[in-house]
Design an enzyme around this catalytic site. Structure first.
Site, mmCIF file in Angstrom:
data_model
loop_
_atom_site.group_PDB
_atom_site.id
_atom_site.type_symbol
_atom_site.label_atom_id
_atom_site.label_comp_id
_atom_site.label_asym_id
_atom_site.label_seq_id
_atom_site.Cartn_x
_atom_site.Cartn_y
_atom_site.Cartn_z
ATOM 1 N N GLU A 1 71.721 -60.087 82.418
ATOM 2 C CA GLU A 1 71.857 -58.766 83.042
ATOM 3 C C GLU A 1 71.191 -57.640 82.259
ATOM 4 O O GLU A 1 71.836 -56.661 81.887
ATOM 5 C CB GLU A 1 73.334 -58.442 83.264
ATOM 6 C CG GLU A 1 74.014 -59.405 84.201
ATOM 7 C CD GLU A 1 75.469 -59.047 84.460
ATOM 8 O OE1 GLU A 1 75.877 -57.926 84.109
ATOM 9 O OE2 GLU A 1 76.177 -59.888 85.000
ATOM 10 N N ASN B 1 68.894 -64.312 83.217
ATOM 11 C CA ASN B 1 69.925 -64.318 84.253
ATOM 12 C C ASN B 1 70.213 -62.899 84.722
ATOM 13 O O ASN B 1 70.260 -61.969 83.915
ATOM 14 C CB ASN B 1 71.207 -64.952 83.682
ATOM 15 C CG ASN B 1 72.143 -65.472 84.745
ATOM 16 O OD1 ASN B 1 71.739 -66.198 85.644
ATOM 17 N ND2 ASN B 1 73.420 -65.114 84.639
ATOM 18 N N HIS C 1 76.866 -63.890 93.205
ATOM 19 C CA HIS C 1 78.234 -63.474 93.524
ATOM 20 C C HIS C 1 78.154 -62.801 94.892
ATOM 21 O O HIS C 1 77.823 -61.626 95.009
ATOM 22 C CB HIS C 1 78.765 -62.513 92.467
ATOM 23 C CG HIS C 1 78.992 -63.146 91.142
ATOM 24 N ND1 HIS C 1 79.953 -64.104 90.940
ATOM 25 C CD2 HIS C 1 78.374 -62.970 89.953
ATOM 26 C CE1 HIS C 1 79.923 -64.493 89.673
ATOM 27 N NE2 HIS C 1 78.967 -63.829 89.068
ATOM 28 N N GLU D 1 76.037 -68.549 89.266
ATOM 29 C CA GLU D 1 77.448 -68.118 89.236
ATOM 30 C C GLU D 1 77.975 -67.923 90.650
ATOM 31 O O GLU D 1 78.640 -66.940 90.951
ATOM 32 C CB GLU D 1 77.589 -66.828 88.433
ATOM 33 C CG GLU D 1 77.091 -66.946 87.009
ATOM 34 C CD GLU D 1 77.149 -65.642 86.250
ATOM 35 O OE1 GLU D 1 78.071 -64.837 86.518
ATOM 36 O OE2 GLU D 1 76.277 -65.413 85.407
ATOM 37 N N ASP E 1 79.928 -67.627 93.852
ATOM 38 C CA ASP E 1 81.230 -67.551 94.509
ATOM 39 C C ASP E 1 81.068 -66.603 95.691
ATOM 40 O O ASP E 1 80.065 -65.893 95.805
ATOM 41 C CB ASP E 1 82.363 -67.118 93.563
ATOM 42 C CG ASP E 1 82.071 -65.836 92.801
ATOM 43 O OD1 ASP E 1 81.350 -64.959 93.334
ATOM 44 O OD2 ASP E 1 82.548 -65.690 91.664
#
Length: 382
Positions: A174, A216, A264, A296, A298
């Protein structure tokens, strides 16, 4: 759409009793690949990946006393990723002291289960959540030059320790804000630009020449100012090489192997990005010769009193299937990692103030029963 990072940082290592029955969405018992309370349909999810790796973030403390967490993580997934074990405040909690217990435990679990082992988020400083203490205060207090040296030493020590055991490492996490500007965090201040990123990747490449090095980012799945900036940085790192020794021979290798898109996702009505937009964006990165991965995944959905409605659960299922299908369409997509697999252990629901009105983000419910998303993901992988 922030990093699964969050809940990962300060979650108490709560131990939950396991009433782990498994049913299909309609309520009928599922065929089981293992008898007992942690049963799920056959075959295991990892066997459906067809050359790609379906993994999960993992915390060893969650496995203590929770049979289903440990059993399902080891049986169903092809890789384990350190959820917090290689973050700075976990692996270097105090000046002059390294603590590899959590990372070693995840590595050991992956070895026992014959799984791929991946390292997450070495260099990261979330400016919007300083309460998590990802960068310890003793590190922040260092003069810039010393903090930069600490950074490269940290990367060297962690990556070197797991050389030959970990397949990939997220070196920098990030670095950008939503406008595509480098965040002026504790690491940025050491060089006042992106040189800190180049130096971190150089240290990683020298420490483990054959490990796959990843950059990432969150909220960069579609073409935007942020993904444009990410693409430019990825190109720079890909075009920068360093001499290393592999199997006794000197050769030059680029500093970057792949880019992770956190994914996400939002699963409410009309909240998903268009698949065509995501596909076009991902191919900009693979055209550089880079691998891509959903790191990641979800899908948080609207909840009321902690419960999600049937329509939102079905919509969530479609988003999981879409992301899996998208990865299958991209030749250089190595697979996906879900950021936890049960609502019992979810960073989304553990931060209700951050995600007010949303939850139920994972593939299994809090009792480890399959949600529609579990079955939808399985179908998408077949």
């Amino acid at each position: 759409m922030k990093q699964g990072r969050l809940g990962a940082i300060l979650l108490a290592a709560a131990i939950a009793a396991c009433a782990c029955g498994s049913v299909e969405p309609g309520g009928a018992p599922s065929p089981s690949n293992r008898a007992g309370p942690c049963a799920l349909p056959d075959p295991p999810l990892r066997d459906l990946a067809e050359g790609r790796t379906i993994g999960t973030a993992y915390r060893s403390s969650f496995a203590d006393g929770d049979r289903c967490y440990a059993e399902i993580a080891g049986r169903e997934f092809g890789s384990l990723t350190t959820e917090i074990g290689t973050m700075t405040n976990t692996v270097a909690p105090a000046a002059g002291r390294f603590d590899f217990r959590e990372a070693d435990a995840v590595a050991d679990a992956a070895r026992r289960n014959r799984q791929d082992f991946q390292i997450h988020s070495l260099i990261w400083d979330p400016l919007d959540q300083q309460v998590w203490g990802v960068v310890p205060e003793y590190v922040r207090a260092l003069p810039d030059a010393q903090r930069h040296r600490f950074m490269t030493d940290l990367v060297t020590k962690v990556v070197g320790r797991y050389a030959g055991r970990a397949s990939t490492v997220t070196v920098v996490n990030e670095p950008f804000d939503q406008r595509g500007t480098l965040q002026h965090n504790a690491w940025w201040r050491t060089t006042s630009g992106d040189q800190y990123i180049v130096d971190a990747f150089r240290a990683a490449r020298l420490a483990a020449p054959t490990m796959k090095l990843y950059l990432n980012e969150h909220s960069a799945e579609t073409v935007s100012d942020k993904s444009n900036a990410l693409l430019a940085l990825a190109k720079k790192l890909r075009e920068t090489s360093v001499e290393v020794v592999v199997d006794g021979r000197a050769e030059r290798r680029p500093l970057l192997d792949g880019v992770g898109f956190q994914a996400h996702m939002l699963g409410g009505a009309d909240q998903q990005p268009r698949t065509e937009d995501m596909r076009a964006n991902l191919r900009r990165f693979t055209d550089l010769g880079l691998d891509v991965r959903f790191t990641e995944l979800d899908v948080r959905i609207p909840t009321k009193d902690g419960r999600a409605g049937a329509e939102d659960l079905q919509r969530q299922a479609r988003v999981y299937a879409t992301m899996a299908g998208l990865c299958r369409q991209i030749e250089r997509c190595t697979g996906l990692t879900v950021w936890g697999f049960t609502d019992e252990r979810s960073w989304i629901t553990d931060y209700p103030a951050t995600f007010s009105g949303y939850g139920s983000a994972n593939l299994l419910d809090a009792n480890y029963a399959a949600k529609p998303a579990w079955n939808s993901l399985r179908s998408a992988l077949r």
